[in-house]
Motif scaffolding. Structure first.
Motif, PDB file in Angstrom:
ATOM      1  N   ILE A   7       0.852  -1.188   0.000  1.00 44.28           N
ATOM      2  CA  ILE A   7       0.000   0.000   0.000  1.00 44.28           C
ATOM      3  C   ILE A   7       0.889   1.240   0.000  1.00 44.28           C
ATOM      4  CG2 ILE A   7      -1.822   1.245   1.215  1.00 44.28           C
ATOM      5  CD1 ILE A   7      -2.576  -1.438   2.544  1.00 44.28           C
ATOM      6  N   PHE A   8       0.705   2.087  -0.991  1.00 46.45           N
ATOM      7  CA  PHE A   8       1.524   3.288  -1.145  1.00 46.45           C
ATOM      8  C   PHE A   8       0.734   4.536  -0.762  1.00 46.45           C
ATOM      9  CE2 PHE A   8       3.537   0.323  -4.009  1.00 46.45           C
ATOM     10  CZ  PHE A   8       4.871   0.696  -4.084  1.00 46.45           C
ATOM     11  N   ASP A   9       1.359   5.403   0.006  1.00 46.18           N
ATOM     12  CA  ASP A   9       0.889   6.776   0.108  1.00 46.18           C
ATOM     13  C   ASP A   9       1.312   7.464  -1.186  1.00 46.18           C
ATOM     14  OD1 ASP A   9      -0.079   9.184   1.243  1.00 46.18           O
ATOM     15  OD2 ASP A   9       1.956   9.730   1.829  1.00 46.18           O
ATOM     16  N   MET A  10       0.766   8.653  -1.462  1.00 44.67           N
ATOM     17  CA  MET A  10       1.102   9.336  -2.707  1.00 44.67           C
ATOM     18  C   MET A  10       2.051  10.516  -2.480  1.00 44.67           C
ATOM     19  SD  MET A  10      -1.455  10.889  -5.630  1.00 44.67           S
ATOM     20  CE  MET A  10      -1.830  12.445  -4.804  1.00 44.67           C
ATOM     21  N   ASP A  11       1.592  11.527  -1.726  1.00 41.63           N
ATOM     22  CA  ASP A  11       2.405  12.730  -1.514  1.00 41.63           C
ATOM     23  C   ASP A  11       3.588  12.423  -0.610  1.00 41.63           C
ATOM     24  OD1 ASP A  11       0.707  14.742  -2.904  1.00 41.63           O
ATOM     25  OD2 ASP A  11      -0.760  14.083  -1.416  1.00 41.63           O
ATOM     26  N   GLY A  12       4.786  12.669  -1.134  1.00 41.85           N
ATOM     27  CA  GLY A  12       5.998  12.387  -0.375  1.00 41.85           C
ATOM     28  C   GLY A  12       6.550  10.994  -0.596  1.00 41.85           C
ATOM     29  N   VAL A  13       5.774  10.150  -1.284  1.00 41.73           N
ATOM     30  CA  VAL A  13       6.235   8.788  -1.587  1.00 41.73           C
ATOM     31  C   VAL A  13       6.322   8.574  -3.097  1.00 41.73           C
ATOM     32  CG1 VAL A  13       5.668   6.316  -1.411  1.00 41.73           C
ATOM     33  CG2 VAL A  13       5.336   7.816   0.564  1.00 41.73           C
ATOM     34  N   ILE A  14       5.244   8.907  -3.806  1.00 43.41           N
ATOM     35  CA  ILE A  14       5.222   8.786  -5.265  1.00 43.41           C
ATOM     36  C   ILE A  14       5.655  10.096  -5.922  1.00 43.41           C
ATOM     37  CG2 ILE A  14       3.786   8.316  -7.286  1.00 43.41           C
ATOM     38  CD1 ILE A  14       4.203   5.868  -5.541  1.00 43.41           C
ATOM     39  N   VAL A  15       5.143  11.201  -5.410  1.00 44.87           N
ATOM     40  CA  VAL A  15       5.522  12.528  -5.935  1.00 44.87           C
ATOM     41  C   VAL A  15       6.018  13.414  -4.799  1.00 44.87           C
ATOM     42  CG1 VAL A  15       4.050  12.521  -7.990  1.00 44.87           C
ATOM     43  CG2 VAL A  15       3.084  13.247  -5.793  1.00 44.87           C
ATOM     44  N   ASP A  16       6.988  14.261  -5.121  1.00 39.42           N
ATOM     45  CA  ASP A  16       7.599  15.139  -4.118  1.00 39.42           C
ATOM     46  C   ASP A  16       6.796  16.437  -4.016  1.00 39.42           C
ATOM     47  OD1 ASP A  16       9.315  16.105  -2.247  1.00 39.42           O
ATOM     48  OD2 ASP A  16      10.915  16.623  -3.654  1.00 39.42           O
ATOM     49  N   SER A  17       5.569  16.307  -3.572  1.00 38.52           N
ATOM     50  CA  SER A  17       4.637  17.436  -3.543  1.00 38.52           C
ATOM     51  C   SER A  17       4.612  18.185  -2.215  1.00 38.52           C
ATOM     52  CB  SER A  17       3.219  16.935  -3.854  1.00 38.52           C
ATOM     53  OG  SER A  17       2.918  15.804  -3.059  1.00 38.52           O
ATOM     54  N   TRP A  82       0.020  22.403 -11.745  1.00 38.57           N
ATOM     55  CA  TRP A  82       0.611  21.166 -11.244  1.00 38.57           C
ATOM     56  C   TRP A  82       1.232  20.372 -12.378  1.00 38.57           C
ATOM     57  CZ3 TRP A  82       0.908  20.704  -6.128  1.00 38.57           C
ATOM     58  CH2 TRP A  82       0.016  21.424  -5.337  1.00 38.57           C
ATOM     59  N   ASP A  83       2.532  20.215 -12.322  1.00 38.43           N
ATOM     60  CA  ASP A  83       3.249  19.345 -13.266  1.00 38.43           C
ATOM     61  C   ASP A  83       3.843  18.202 -12.458  1.00 38.43           C
ATOM     62  OD1 ASP A  83       4.704  18.100 -15.203  1.00 38.43           O
ATOM     63  OD2 ASP A  83       5.802  19.880 -15.862  1.00 38.43           O
ATOM     64  N   PHE A  84       3.010  17.205 -12.190  1.00 37.67           N
ATOM     65  CA  PHE A  84       3.428  16.127 -11.299  1.00 37.67           C
ATOM     66  C   PHE A  84       4.538  15.269 -11.894  1.00 37.67           C
ATOM     67  CE2 PHE A  84      -0.864  17.018  -9.605  1.00 37.67           C
ATOM     68  CZ  PHE A  84      -0.512  17.258  -8.282  1.00 37.67           C
ATOM     69  N   LYS A  85       4.619  15.227 -13.209  1.00 39.12           N
ATOM     70  CA  LYS A  85       5.686  14.429 -13.826  1.00 39.12           C
ATOM     71  C   LYS A  85       7.063  14.968 -13.457  1.00 39.12           C
ATOM     72  CE  LYS A  85       6.412  11.819 -18.047  1.00 39.12           C
ATOM     73  NZ  LYS A  85       5.898  11.553 -19.408  1.00 39.12           N
ATOM     74  N   GLN A  86       7.144  16.300 -13.246  1.00 36.86           N
ATOM     75  CA  GLN A  86       8.420  16.915 -12.895  1.00 36.86           C
ATOM     76  C   GLN A  86       8.833  16.599 -11.459  1.00 36.86           C
ATOM     77  OE1 GLN A  86      10.636  18.660 -14.820  1.00 36.86           O
ATOM     78  NE2 GLN A  86       9.337  17.970 -16.508  1.00 36.86           N
ATOM     79  N   ILE A  87       7.878  16.257 -10.612  1.00 36.09           N
ATOM     80  CA  ILE A  87       8.209  15.973  -9.212  1.00 36.09           C
ATOM     81  C   ILE A  87       7.965  14.497  -8.856  1.00 36.09           C
ATOM     82  CG2 ILE A  87       7.860  18.338  -8.408  1.00 36.09           C
ATOM     83  CD1 ILE A  87       5.087  17.495  -7.394  1.00 36.09           C
ATOM     84  N   LEU A  88       7.801  13.670  -9.878  1.00 36.88           N
ATOM     85  CA  LEU A  88       7.674  12.229  -9.650  1.00 36.88           C
ATOM     86  C   LEU A  88       8.996  11.685  -9.126  1.00 36.88           C
ATOM     87  CD1 LEU A  88       6.209   9.436 -10.111  1.00 36.88           C
ATOM     88  CD2 LEU A  88       7.248   9.477 -12.400  1.00 36.88           C
ATOM     89  N   GLU A 122      -2.644  10.335 -14.156  1.00 37.23           N
ATOM     90  CA  GLU A 122      -2.646  10.586 -15.599  1.00 37.23           C
ATOM     91  C   GLU A 122      -1.329  11.181 -16.070  1.00 37.23           C
ATOM     92  OE1 GLU A 122      -6.037  12.967 -16.537  1.00 37.23           O
ATOM     93  OE2 GLU A 122      -7.464  11.320 -16.207  1.00 37.23           O
ATOM     94  N   GLN A 123      -0.867  12.226 -15.376  1.00 39.05           N
ATOM     95  CA  GLN A 123       0.366  12.893 -15.821  1.00 39.05           C
ATOM     96  C   GLN A 123       1.580  11.976 -15.738  1.00 39.05           C
ATOM     97  OE1 GLN A 123       1.055  16.745 -13.987  1.00 39.05           O
ATOM     98  NE2 GLN A 123      -1.095  17.305 -14.141  1.00 39.05           N
ATOM     99  N   CYS A 124       1.622  11.131 -14.705  1.00 35.07           N
ATOM    100  CA  CYS A 124       2.782  10.255 -14.498  1.00 35.07           C
ATOM    101  C   CYS A 124       2.570   8.854 -15.079  1.00 35.07           C
ATOM    102  CB  CYS A 124       3.095  10.152 -13.005  1.00 35.07           C
ATOM    103  SG  CYS A 124       3.459  11.734 -12.234  1.00 35.07           S
ATOM    104  N   GLU A 125       1.398   8.637 -15.692  1.00 37.43           N
ATOM    105  CA  GLU A 125       1.074   7.355 -16.333  1.00 37.43           C
ATOM    106  C   GLU A 125       1.249   6.180 -15.361  1.00 37.43           C
ATOM    107  OE1 GLU A 125       3.558   7.262 -19.791  1.00 37.43           O
ATOM    108  OE2 GLU A 125       2.401   8.813 -20.818  1.00 37.43           O
ATOM    109  N   LEU A 126       0.576   6.289 -14.230  1.00 33.65           N
ATOM    110  CA  LEU A 126       0.754   5.309 -13.155  1.00 33.65           C
ATOM    111  C   LEU A 126      -0.457   4.407 -12.925  1.00 33.65           C
ATOM    112  CD1 LEU A 126       2.447   7.562 -10.425  1.00 33.65           C
ATOM    113  CD2 LEU A 126       3.576   5.903 -11.926  1.00 33.65           C
ATOM    114  N   ARG A 127      -1.585   4.718 -13.549  1.00 38.06           N
ATOM    115  CA  ARG A 127      -2.819   4.008 -13.189  1.00 38.06           C
ATOM    116  C   ARG A 127      -2.696   2.496 -13.324  1.00 38.06           C
ATOM    117  NH1 ARG A 127      -5.737   1.623 -11.021  1.00 38.06           N
ATOM    118  NH2 ARG A 127      -7.972   1.770 -10.695  1.00 38.06           N
TER     119      ARG A 127
END
Length: 224
Positions: A7-17, A82-88, A122-127
């Motif tokens: 189980i993954f958290d998202m903010d701080g784990v997947i993206v550096d948001s 938000w450009d999440f791909k840049q902070i993935l 969507e931006q990081c193509e992770l679904r």
């Protein structure tokens, strides 16, 4: 019953948001003319927006209603491009790929709102890497309450004691341990979060190996 799920958290784990959220929060604090100490900021990280403003409304004696405070945050956050791909976190992809290749179910369980979750996916193509998505706003109590993680385990048919949670916040780690799950805490380079309850702390997801995770839950062979 499957023997392992991650189980993954998202903010701080997947993206550096988190650094961006902190900057936007400072903008909101200026509008409200309040000073928020670091311990209070850390106390709401990883939790839902409602929980954050419940804490701040009481702590700072804010006259606005919760609905007004949440609406203010939404207005500030939606102005951000938000450009999440840049902070993935690039280290997330190899780990997710490895889990998928070995058919280990994964869940994204985050306190972020659904629009932001969708944008990240969507931006990081992770679904395609996640079997299930669980959003904290769907629960009455957010992290550090364990409900979100227990629901995530149910969604993929894995018992709580056979789940690994990857988190970056005190509230997230606390929720994982309250759910009786193995927890890996990911240390942030800029934010000094208390991860002492985690079973293991890493500096990067590149340190997490699927083979090691599987070993945590190997069953001893039956003696005939």
């Amino acid at each position: 019953m499957k023997e392992l799920a991650v189980i993954f958290d998202m903010d701080g784990v997947i993206v550096d948001s988190e650094p961006i959220y902190r900057r936007l929060n400072e903008d909101i604090f200026k509008i409200l003319k309040i000073q928020v100490d670091e311990n209070t900021k850390l106390s709401f990280m990883g939790g839902t927006t409602k929980r954050k403003w419940t804490i701040l409304k009481e702590k700072c004696s804010l006259s606005q209603s919760l609905e007004e405070l949440i609406a203010l945050q939404n207005s500030i956050f939606t102005k951000q491009e938000w450009d999440f791909k840049q902070i993935l976190f690039s280290e997330a992809i190899p780990l997710l790929k490895s889990l998928k290749e070995q058919e280990i179910p994964t869940v994204l369980a985050t306190s972020s709102d659904k629009k932001r979750i969708q944008a990240v996916l969507e931006q990081c193509e992770l679904r395609s890497y996640f079997n299930e998505i669980v959003c904290g706003v769907d629960f009455e109590r957010g992290k550090p309450d364990p409900e979100i993680f227990l629901h995530a385990a149910d969604k993929v048919g894995v018992s709580a004691e056979n789940c690994v949670v990857i988190e970056d916040s005190y509230n997230g780690v606390t929720a994982a341990k309250r759910a009786d799950m193995y927890c890996i805490g990911v240390r942030h380079k800029l934010i000094d979060m208390d991860l002492s309850q985690a079973d293991r702390v890493v500096d990067s997801l590149s340190e997490v190996r699927v083979a090691e995770l599987k070993q945590l839950f190997e069953r001893p062979s039956h003696i005939l």
